[in-house]
Design a protein around this motif. Structure first.
Motif, PDB file in Angstrom:
ATOM      1  N   LYS A  85       0.832  -1.200   0.000  1.00 18.99           N
ATOM      2  CA  LYS A  85       0.000   0.000   0.000  1.00 18.99           C
ATOM      3  C   LYS A  85       0.869   1.252   0.000  1.00 18.99           C
ATOM      4  N   THR A  86       1.896   1.260   0.821  1.00 25.65           N
ATOM      5  CA  THR A  86       2.759   2.431   0.936  1.00 25.65           C
ATOM      6  C   THR A  86       3.578   2.663  -0.326  1.00 25.65           C
ATOM      7  N   ARG A  87       4.129   1.595  -0.854  1.00 26.57           N
ATOM      8  CA  ARG A  87       5.055   1.730  -1.978  1.00 26.57           C
ATOM      9  C   ARG A  87       4.363   1.770  -3.331  1.00 26.57           C
ATOM     10  N   PHE A  88       3.256   1.010  -3.486  1.00 26.37           N
ATOM     11  CA  PHE A  88       2.634   0.902  -4.807  1.00 26.37           C
ATOM     12  C   PHE A  88       1.169   1.325  -4.814  1.00 26.37           C
ATOM     13  N   ALA A  89       0.650   1.776  -3.694  1.00 28.84           N
ATOM     14  CA  ALA A  89      -0.726   2.294  -3.595  1.00 28.84           C
ATOM     15  C   ALA A  89      -1.755   1.298  -4.113  1.00 28.84           C
ATOM     16  N   ILE A  90      -1.600   0.021  -3.729  1.00 27.55           N
ATOM     17  CA  ILE A  90      -2.572  -0.973  -4.179  1.00 27.55           C
ATOM     18  C   ILE A  90      -3.923  -0.697  -3.535  1.00 27.55           C
ATOM     19  N   ASP A  91      -4.991  -1.139  -4.201  1.00 25.14           N
ATOM     20  CA  ASP A  91      -6.347  -0.918  -3.712  1.00 25.14           C
ATOM     21  C   ASP A  91      -6.953  -2.152  -3.054  1.00 25.14           C
ATOM     22  N   ARG A  92      -6.450  -3.319  -3.446  1.00 27.86           N
ATOM     23  CA  ARG A  92      -7.005  -4.571  -2.911  1.00 27.86           C
ATOM     24  C   ARG A  92      -5.943  -5.645  -2.972  1.00 27.86           C
ATOM     25  N   VAL A  93      -6.029  -6.595  -2.044  1.00 27.90           N
ATOM     26  CA  VAL A  93      -5.133  -7.747  -2.076  1.00 27.90           C
ATOM     27  C   VAL A  93      -5.972  -9.017  -2.115  1.00 27.90           C
ATOM     28  N   ILE A 127      -6.308 -10.092   9.247  1.00 24.30           N
ATOM     29  CA  ILE A 127      -5.759  -9.262   8.170  1.00 24.30           C
ATOM     30  C   ILE A 127      -6.786  -8.243   7.701  1.00 24.30           C
ATOM     31  N   THR A 128      -8.015  -8.700   7.499  1.00 23.83           N
ATOM     32  CA  THR A 128      -9.073  -7.810   7.002  1.00 23.83           C
ATOM     33  C   THR A 128      -9.352  -6.687   7.992  1.00 23.83           C
ATOM     34  N   LYS A 129      -9.296  -6.999   9.272  1.00 24.71           N
ATOM     35  CA  LYS A 129      -9.552  -5.991  10.307  1.00 24.71           C
ATOM     36  C   LYS A 129      -8.436  -4.953  10.371  1.00 24.71           C
ATOM     37  N   GLU A 130      -7.197  -5.404  10.195  1.00 23.44           N
ATOM     38  CA  GLU A 130      -6.052  -4.518  10.414  1.00 23.44           C
ATOM     39  C   GLU A 130      -5.522  -3.869   9.136  1.00 23.44           C
ATOM     40  N   ALA A 131      -5.792  -4.471   7.993  1.00 28.49           N
ATOM     41  CA  ALA A 131      -5.252  -3.932   6.737  1.00 28.49           C
ATOM     42  C   ALA A 131      -5.992  -2.665   6.325  1.00 28.49           C
TER      43      ALA A 131
END
Length: 403
Positions: free
Chosen positions: A131-139, A153-157
């Motif tokens: 997210k920080t480096r490539f600004a992804i929207d979803r994993v 993961i879902t709660k913290e991401a």
């Protein structure tokens, strides 16, 4: 309970439209290049444009797989391709390479970037980096994640999460297989998987064959099926539920999307409380669609040997319940295009977009010459049968019993 996106596969434009008509909120497809499942990637740029136009009519989205692991020579034409996808109205691309993420963010900033399951994301730290480096929207989380890991993961991401709920599973970790490369010179991670894990092998121990002609060895994974635990998956708060199967038929896509559409809607309507009787109903419905052995993958913990198909005898008989498709319907008479045999007296089920299943008994069969038949054995024949309720063009018919 929040209703997540239902994300369906499609190998061509017809299957894409069918998935949307039968209830998919989004469809993922592959172009002619830069995609895994290259044999299923039949979408030209013009097809992708049409898919986006059709999806918009239904309030759906189109995601395009750009998920090959690129070598140096694979970058030729990629920048222009990403720009074309953005211009076509594609909502998101599914990516398995950091270099492709970086390029997409630079040249096609309107495209959402979804990190592919091939990237094997199993923790929050990896998501924070992406997210920080490539600004992804979803994993798209690794299929090796458990339910509790997905929940955490879902709660913290700080991005959307997506998980698979049905379909083929690679026997290797997150699809990182080299069997196909070694045995056929087809690179599985550049779109050429030959599914070598599903071949039949002679098995030896200390130069002594321990397999037989009737019991050769294979090592493919059972298919993923989450019907028994779908309520638990929804409770994790994931954004998207993904079905595997870009190589599957149009009938399969219609059937499996319709099944999960009704199941998800019912679970959400009942706030996660699905009775055992209703769960068994959906399990039985699945048997009408396919006969592959299934498991719940890693959701309940480590997937052991029980999740692997080790003998060819593990598979059941091929399902031939699909008998045809509606071509026209006027004054109670349907014109159908046949696929598998059926006969007078058979009970037929009609699969229609976003409707409950309806049944009728075959009272007469007439061919294009006006001749009445007792049974149909010829595929791709045009026949006329009475149906006692309205049906629509492109509805599917399947046999559920013989009298």
């Amino acid at each position: 309970m929040r209703k997540p996106e239902l994300l369906a596969p499609a190998g061509d434009l017809d299957r894409c439209k069918t998935a949307i008509r039968f209830g998919a909120d989004a469809v993922y497809i592959g172009g002619k290049q830069f995609s895994l499942r290259s044999r299923a990637s039949n979408f030209t740029i013009e097809d992708i444009q049409e898919a986006c136009r059709f999806a918009k009519e239904y309030g759906a989205r189109i995601h395009v797989t750009v998920n090959m692991v690129p070598h140096e020579e694979d970058f030729e034409g990629l920048e222009e391709y990403l720009k074309q996808l953005e211009a076509a109205g594609v909502s998101a691309i599914i990516v398995a390479s950091l270099s492709v993420m970086e390029l997409a963010r630079k040249v096609a900033p309107k495209l959402e970037i979804h990190c592919s399951t091939q990237f094997s994301v199993t923790n929050v730290s990896a998501i924070e980096f992406l997210k920080t480096r490539f600004a992804i929207d979803r994993v798209v989380l690794a299929r090796e994640c458990t339910l509790e890991e997905i929940r955490t993961i879902t709660k913290e991401a700080n991005v959307e999460t997506e998980v698979f709920i049905h379909g083929g599973m690679c026997v290797n970790y997150s699809g990182r297989c080299t069997l196909s490369n070694r045995m056929t010179l087809r690179d599985a991670n550049r779109g050429g998987c030959a599914q070598s894990c599903r071949w039949f092998y002679h098995l030896y121990e200390e130069n002594q064959e321990i397999s037989t002609k009737e019991n050769l060895f294979t090592m493919g994974s059972k298919d993923l099926c989450t019907i028994p635990i779908l309520s638990e998956i929804l409770s994790t708060g994931v954004t998207s539920l993904k079905i595997e199967g870009r190589m599957k038929t149009e009938y399969y896509i219609a059937s499996i999307v319709s099944l999960y559409r009704h199941l998800i809607d019912e679970i959400v309507e009942k706030d996660g409380h699905l009775e055992e009787e209703r769960q068994m109903y959906y399990q039985n419905e699945l048997q009408k669609i396919e006969n592959r052995l299934t498991c719940v993958g890693f959701y309940k913990g480590r997937a052991g040997k029980e999740s692997i198909i080790t003998t060819p005898n593990s598979n059941q008989e091929v399902n031939h319940s699909y008998i045809g498709r509606i071509e026209d319907y006027q004054e109670g008479i349907a014109k159908i295009s046949t696929r598998n045999p059926f006969a007078l007296g058979d009970t037929i089920e009609v699969l229609s977009p976003k409707k409950e299943l309806r049944t009728f008994q075959v009272q007469s069969i007439k061919n294009e010459l006006g001749e009445y038949l007792e049974e149909s054995k010829k595929p791709m024949a045009s026949l006329y049968i009475p149906i006692p309720f309205p049906v629509e063009k492109e509805d599917f018919l399947r046999r559920i019993s013989h009298d």
